[in-house]
Scaffold this active site. Structure first.
Site, PDB file in Angstrom:
ATOM      1  CG  HIS A 209      48.395  15.608  16.842  1.00 55.41           C
ATOM      2  ND1 HIS A 209      49.382  16.267  16.144  1.00 55.41           N
ATOM      3  CD2 HIS A 209      47.624  14.989  15.902  1.00 55.41           C
ATOM      4  CE1 HIS A 209      49.243  16.043  14.842  1.00 55.41           C
ATOM      5  NE2 HIS A 209      48.184  15.284  14.669  1.00 55.41           N
ATOM      6  CD  GLU A 233      44.196  19.811  13.192  1.00 55.27           C
ATOM      7  OE1 GLU A 233      44.089  18.576  13.141  1.00 55.27           O
ATOM      8  OE2 GLU A 233      44.555  20.495  12.212  1.00 55.27           O
ATOM      9  CD  GLU A 259      42.980  14.518  14.655  1.00 54.40           C
ATOM     10  OE1 GLU A 259      43.493  13.414  14.450  1.00 54.40           O
ATOM     11  OE2 GLU A 259      43.545  15.588  14.368  1.00 54.40           O
ATOM     12  CG  HIS A 309      40.871  14.516  10.725  1.00 47.22           C
ATOM     13  ND1 HIS A 309      41.000  13.140  10.757  1.00 47.22           N
ATOM     14  CD2 HIS A 309      42.085  15.011  11.059  1.00 47.22           C
ATOM     15  CE1 HIS A 309      42.233  12.830  11.110  1.00 47.22           C
ATOM     16  NE2 HIS A 309      42.915  13.937  11.300  1.00 47.22           N
TER      17      HIS A 309
END
Length: 396
Positions: A209, A233, A259, A309
């Protein structure tokens, strides 16, 4: 047919709470009685405030408009208030409004939305899930690679052919950073044990993230490459696509991202910088279904795939299914396990999932309907946000 009103639903997501603490759903209501369903994704405000924002925007820009005029409504909201840029708050609200308009259009024409956006390409949609905890777990599946490997085998037995996990440590408002040696070791051990557990039966999706700098992400990726993950990711924060491009060029692992991005203009920079091989737009934030389709089409020209997502409710999930079904460059769809539990209970008919694949609906519009009784019986009573980050620097 004109839009005359809007309803909002702030719904608490009961334990285990997979998909976030709450969902914000909307219904647009037309003067001939058709109702269209939408969902706002993860605004940085209390959901009751978000519901008031939705009402204000709909009353200001949408009431009295024809739901078929999606481009016209989109531009009015996008440019309203002299914003005219990818503002995540307004775009989350616009996304819900836009998908609700498509739901109305599909119902009026008695067609699924995908039939109106190029038609059906995929008969079934490959899906993946995060590795989640279960009651009775003696350790934390998010931090214990042995338990995560066992859980992954359970998911493969269900039919999944890909699993996602995020062992890289906390994500903070101070990221990106260099991961600690402990975090690097744990991340590598997760990949090693998961690959040994699943073999070639499933892809490994390494979720992060935005915790790292580009240099830190490349350092991690070098450790993971031998386990052949399908993607890495969002390895760095979403605000610098040139730096993300450094990561993409510095590893053989495909980079997936998107996202936290919104609109075709932000995704264009991803494509121009070669920053990702897989785009992860969230249709509850990106600008809705048509905006998602435009982004997918841009990506197609770059030979980039999409993997919509989902860490929210099933209405965004249903919108994702419509986009994925009509997109030639669709790769895989995020699921919340197999769509059972509250993601099914909140709908009068849940999203159909079989042996690792989502089956596109044949019902008109988005193909789902909100169970208002369940929604009203589960109000959100907390004060926390849908998602948040750690507000102190990570210790390395």
């Amino acid at each position: 047919m004109k839009i005359k009103d809007v309803k909002t639903f702030v719904v608490g997501n009961p334990p285990p709470g997979f998909g976030g603490r709450y969902f914000v759903f909307i219904k647009l209501i037309t003067d001939n009685g058709i109702e269209g369903l939408g969902e706002v994704y993860n605004l940085p405000f209390h959901p009751d405030v978000v519901a008031q924002m939705v009402k204000d925007v709909v009353e200001r820009y949408v009431v009295g408009k024809e739901p078929f005029d999606i481009e016209k409504i989109w531009r009015s909201v996008y440019g309203g208030g002299f914003i005219h840029r990818p503002d995540t708050t307004m775009m989350g609200i616009l996304s819900a409004i836009e998908m609700a308009c498509w739901d109305i259009v599909g119902k009026d024409l008695n067609k699924p939305v995908y039939k109106l956006l190029g038609g059906q390409v995929h008969e079934a949609l490959r899906s993946y899930t995060y590795i989640y905890p279960k009651p009775g777990d003696k350790t934390d599946v998010y931090a214990d690679p042995v338990l995560a490997a066992e859980r992954a085998q359970e998911y493969i037995a269900m039919g999944f052919t890909a699993v996602k996990f995020d062992p890289a440590g906390p994500y903070t408002v101070y990221d990106g950073r260099q991961l600690s040696l402990t975090e690097l070791d744990r991340s590598e051990r997760f990949c090693k044990l998961l690959r040994e557990a699943v073999g070639s039966k499933a892809d490994l999706l390494f979720g992060t993230h935005g915790q790292m700098t580009a240099a830190g992400a490349i350092r991690l990726a070098k450790r993971l490459e031998k386990y052949d993950p399908l993607w890495l990711e969002e390895p760095i924060p979403p605000d610098n696509q040139k730096e993300m491009g450094k990561v993409a060029r510095g590893t053989s692992i495909p980079v997936a991202a998107g996202e936290r991005l919104t609109t075709k203009w932000e995704f264009l920079r991803v494509l121009e910088e070669g920053a990702a091989a897989i785009l992860q737009m969230n249709l509850g934030r990106v600008g809705g279904i048509l905006e998602g389709k435009k982004i997918a089409s841009m990506a197609e020209a770059y030979h980039v795939q999409i993997a919509p997502h989902l860490y929210c409710g099933p209405v965004v999930g249903a919108a994702n299914v419509q986009l994925a079904t009509c997109s030639p460059n669709f790769l895989i769809q995020e699921s919340i396990l197999d769509w059972k539990g509250f993601h099914s209970e909140i709908l009068t008919k849940g999203i159909e999932w079989q042996d690792g694949y989502i089956i596109p609906p044949t019902a008109p519009g988005l193909g789902v309907e909100l169970n208002e009784a369940v929604a009203l019986a589960n109000p959100y009573v907390g004060n926390a946000l849908h998602l948040d980050m750690t507000h102190t620097p990570a210790r390395v």
